[in-house]
Design an enzyme around this catalytic site. Structure first.
Site, PDB file in Angstrom:
ATOM      1  N   ILE A   1      -2.213   0.863  -4.668  1.00 27.99           N
ATOM      2  CA  ILE A   1      -2.195  -0.360  -3.864  1.00 27.99           C
ATOM      3  C   ILE A   1      -1.928  -1.512  -4.807  1.00 27.99           C
ATOM      4  O   ILE A   1      -2.629  -1.683  -5.814  1.00 27.99           O
ATOM      5  CB  ILE A   1      -3.537  -0.576  -3.141  1.00 27.99           C
ATOM      6  CG1 ILE A   1      -3.838   0.603  -2.203  1.00 27.99           C
ATOM      7  CG2 ILE A   1      -3.524  -1.891  -2.350  1.00 27.99           C
ATOM      8  CD1 ILE A   1      -5.243   0.585  -1.639  1.00 27.99           C
TER       9      ILE A   1
ATOM     10  N   ASP B   1       7.538   0.214   3.929  1.00 34.30           N
ATOM     11  CA  ASP B   1       8.006   0.020   2.565  1.00 34.30           C
ATOM     12  C   ASP B   1       9.527   0.042   2.505  1.00 34.30           C
ATOM     13  O   ASP B   1      10.148  -0.722   1.751  1.00 34.30           O
ATOM     14  CB  ASP B   1       7.422   1.078   1.624  1.00 34.30           C
ATOM     15  CG  ASP B   1       7.681   2.508   2.100  1.00 34.30           C
ATOM     16  OD1 ASP B   1       7.870   2.738   3.313  1.00 34.30           O
ATOM     17  OD2 ASP B   1       7.679   3.414   1.239  1.00 34.30           O
TER      18      ASP B   1
ATOM     19  N   THR C   1       6.385   8.878  -4.905  1.00 27.31           N
ATOM     20  CA  THR C   1       5.831  10.148  -4.444  1.00 27.31           C
ATOM     21  C   THR C   1       6.907  10.938  -3.708  1.00 27.31           C
ATOM     22  O   THR C   1       7.116  12.122  -3.963  1.00 27.31           O
ATOM     23  CB  THR C   1       4.626   9.903  -3.524  1.00 27.31           C
ATOM     24  OG1 THR C   1       3.648   9.132  -4.223  1.00 27.31           O
ATOM     25  CG2 THR C   1       4.007  11.217  -3.095  1.00 27.31           C
TER      26      THR C   1
ATOM     27  N   THR D   1      10.049  28.230 -19.577  1.00 27.43           N
ATOM     28  CA  THR D   1       9.818  28.093 -18.136  1.00 27.43           C
ATOM     29  C   THR D   1       9.465  26.656 -17.777  1.00 27.43           C
ATOM     30  O   THR D   1       9.944  26.128 -16.768  1.00 27.43           O
ATOM     31  CB  THR D   1       8.709  29.060 -17.684  1.00 27.43           C
ATOM     32  OG1 THR D   1       9.136  30.396 -17.923  1.00 27.43           O
ATOM     33  CG2 THR D   1       8.409  28.886 -16.203  1.00 27.43           C
TER      34      THR D   1
ATOM     35  N   ASP E   1      14.581   4.469  -4.097  1.00 24.24           N
ATOM     36  CA  ASP E   1      13.165   4.264  -4.399  1.00 24.24           C
ATOM     37  C   ASP E   1      12.564   5.607  -4.801  1.00 24.24           C
ATOM     38  O   ASP E   1      12.417   6.512  -3.975  1.00 24.24           O
ATOM     39  CB  ASP E   1      12.449   3.696  -3.175  1.00 24.24           C
ATOM     40  CG  ASP E   1      11.028   3.240  -3.487  1.00 24.24           C
ATOM     41  OD1 ASP E   1      10.432   3.760  -4.439  1.00 24.24           O
ATOM     42  OD2 ASP E   1      10.509   2.370  -2.768  1.00 24.24           O
TER      43      ASP E   1
ATOM     44  N   VAL F   1       0.859  -1.186   0.000  1.00 24.12           N
ATOM     45  CA  VAL F   1       0.000   0.000   0.000  1.00 24.12           C
ATOM     46  C   VAL F   1       0.895   1.235   0.000  1.00 24.12           C
ATOM     47  O   VAL F   1       1.508   1.588   1.013  1.00 24.12           O
ATOM     48  CB  VAL F   1      -0.931   0.024   1.232  1.00 24.12           C
ATOM     49  CG1 VAL F   1      -1.859   1.233   1.164  1.00 24.12           C
ATOM     50  CG2 VAL F   1      -1.730  -1.266   1.327  1.00 24.12           C
TER      51      VAL F   1
END
Length: 237
Positions: free
Chosen positions: A17, A90, A114, A169, A111, A12
């Protein structure tokens, strides 16, 4: 040999997930889910080994068939970490996966998801610690969030090139995020290599494919490193 479903490995993450079935020691039928309740209902009555960076529902925590990984879970590594209760499961699973895939080596696990984590586990299976920093999309989103005029390009990264110097930009935002991570990763590798010259560097995570061709020597492990770690921990129980 008859097929035997041993356990469902459940990873998760912040963004998704993922489940993988283990049948006779083989990893099969990896699936992506939107909600953990879907997993619980689909695999009702089946053994689950769970790594989660999110809060889990009480129904799952009370499920006698589910083992939720934490720093208190018996495992085949030693954790040298000042606040082990805050160490992400994790990261623990990936560290165990590293020694399973590459035993008797000093392993550095990068890793890229996010957030980006870089963790080190030595050849004597001691988890020595690591770093946590923003991932690729998080860097892009934060620049848009904390300024009035910079755009959020996090949904456009598949179409962006990676010049060292941007000519627009959007290119500058991409280059700052992308090359900032490249130099950060390579800098950490160089620092650790000063003390561990035979360092084995492993790349994993959902955004890892963006970085494969621009990093120093490494092994691309995909998602199997967390799966391998969860399965090894489950067998260790």
């Amino acid at each position: 040999m008859s097929e035997k479903l041993e356990v469902i490995l459940v990873d998760v993450g912040n963004s998704s997930i993922k489940t993988t079935e283990v049948v006779n020691g083989e990893f099969i039928n990896t699936k992506i889910w939107e909600d953990i309740s879907q997993v619980e209902n689909y695999y009702e009555g089946t053994a689950l080994m769970i790594s989660s960076v999110r809060n889990l529902p009480s129904s799952l925590l009370d499920n006698k068939n589910a083992k939720v990984l934490s720093h208190l879970t018996p495992m085949p590594i030693t954790i040298d970490y000042t606040t082990p209760e805050t160490l992400g499961p994790d990261r623990i699973a990936a560290a165990v996966g590293a020694i399973e895939l590459f035993p008797n080596k000093d392993n550095l696990i990068i890793d890229v998801g996010t957030c980006m984590t870089i963790d080190f586990i030595d050849k004597s299976t001691v988890f020595r610690g690591g770093i946590i920093s923003p991932g690729l999309k998080m860097r892009m989103k934060s620049m848009a969030h904390y300024t009035d005029k910079l755009p959020d390009i996090s949904d456009e990264i598949q179409d962006m090139n990676s010049p060292a110097l941007g000519k627009s930009t959007k290119e500058c935002l991409f280059s700052g995020s992308f090359w900032g991570m490249i130099h950060e990763i390579n800098g950490v590798i160089k620092t650790i290599e000063q003390d561990f010259t035979s360092l084995n560097t492993i790349l994993t995570g959902g955004d890892a494919h963006f970085f494969e061709s621009n990093l120093k020597a490494h092994i691309f492990a995909g998602s199997k490193i967390v799966q391998k770690g969860l399965y090894r921990i489950w067998k260790h129980q």
